[in-house]
Write a protein that holds these residues in place. Structure first.
Motif, PDB file in Angstrom:
ATOM      1  N   PHE A   1       1.673   6.163   2.175  1.00  0.00           N
ATOM      2  CA  PHE A   1       0.823   4.996   1.981  1.00  0.00           C
ATOM      3  C   PHE A   1      -0.602   5.461   1.676  1.00  0.00           C
ATOM      4  CE2 PHE A   1       4.389   3.688   4.444  1.00  0.00           C
ATOM      5  CZ  PHE A   1       4.635   2.375   4.100  1.00  0.00           C
TER       6      PHE A   1
ATOM      7  N   HIS B   1      -7.656  -2.161   4.616  1.00  0.00           N
ATOM      8  CA  HIS B   1      -6.495  -1.424   4.103  1.00  0.00           C
ATOM      9  C   HIS B   1      -5.793  -0.666   5.221  1.00  0.00           C
ATOM     10  CE1 HIS B   1      -7.819  -1.196  -0.406  1.00  0.00           C
ATOM     11  NE2 HIS B   1      -7.387  -2.399  -0.049  1.00  0.00           N
TER      12      HIS B   1
ATOM     13  N   ALA C   1      -2.056  -1.334   6.027  1.00  0.00           N
ATOM     14  CA  ALA C   1      -1.121  -0.213   5.906  1.00  0.00           C
ATOM     15  C   ALA C   1      -0.403   0.037   7.228  1.00  0.00           C
ATOM     16  CB  ALA C   1      -1.862   1.050   5.455  1.00  0.00           C
TER      17      ALA C   1
ATOM     18  N   LEU D   1       0.806  -1.224   0.000  1.00  0.00           N
ATOM     19  CA  LEU D   1       0.000   0.000   0.000  1.00  0.00           C
ATOM     20  C   LEU D   1       0.837   1.270   0.000  1.00  0.00           C
ATOM     21  CD1 LEU D   1      -2.984  -1.021   2.327  1.00  0.00           C
ATOM     22  CD2 LEU D   1      -2.914  -0.993  -0.160  1.00  0.00           C
TER      23      LEU D   1
END
Length: 173
Positions: free
Chosen positions: A22, A40, A44, A14
């Motif tokens: 990121f 995510h 991340a 990511l």
């Protein structure tokens, strides 16, 4: 940073084309749902932590979920699921309100207690309490460790584990 179709291109970690930057959620090519965005964020965070420590994040191996036969269902009470409030059809037509209501804190906790935690330890202390050799050590972080100097391999810990998170394997020679 490259943009394609209104989103930022990222690598498998990511990270964008700029080191230390990121992106996730609606900003990257993927499904645009809350669950994907939360995933995510979690992914991340792990990669950001590793990047700040100048390390590489490697995902630990996943354990197999426990089969139903490995669960001690007597440990869990029969409990019906909570009924969530729903808007009547007439109200749905003229509003953008949620059709199915969420759970308040007490109901969410009730629902969480219904989970059998298949293959995941939830700290019930059964293994710690039933071990006749005191081979189970409770660690400060709530996890457990087996002291193989004392363990005789009787299997009581695995038999009493309500979620099947203890796996007995023959000793390697």
């Amino acid at each position: 940073m490259t943009f394609s179709d209104g989103v930022v291109e990222v690598g498998p970690d990511l990270m964008t084309g700029y080191p230390g930057i990121f992106a996730g959620g609606d900003m990257v090519p993927s499904e645009r749902t809350v669950t994907v965005a939360i995933g995510h964020g979690k992914k991340a965070a792990r990669h950001i932590d590793a990047w700040l420590r100048q390390d590489q994040y490697t995902r630990p191996p996943k354990h197999e979920p426990a089969s139903f036969g490995a669960l001690n269902t007597w440990y869990y009470a029969d409990a019906p699921h909570a009924v969530r409030p729903r808007l009547k059809a007439a109200r749905r037509i003229g509003t953008f309100d949620e059709v199915t209501g969420g759970l308040d804190e007490s109901t969410a906790l009730y629902e969480a207690r219904r989970c059998m935690s298949c293959g995941n330890c939830f700290g019930c202390d059964n293994c710690y309490g039933v071990c006749p050799d005191n081979a189970i050590i409770k660690l400060a972080d709530g996890q457990y460790e087996v002291d193989y100097e004392y363990c005789k391999g009787c299997g009581l810990c695995a038999a009493e584990c309500p979620c099947g998170s203890i796996e007995m394997r023959p000793e390697e020679s």
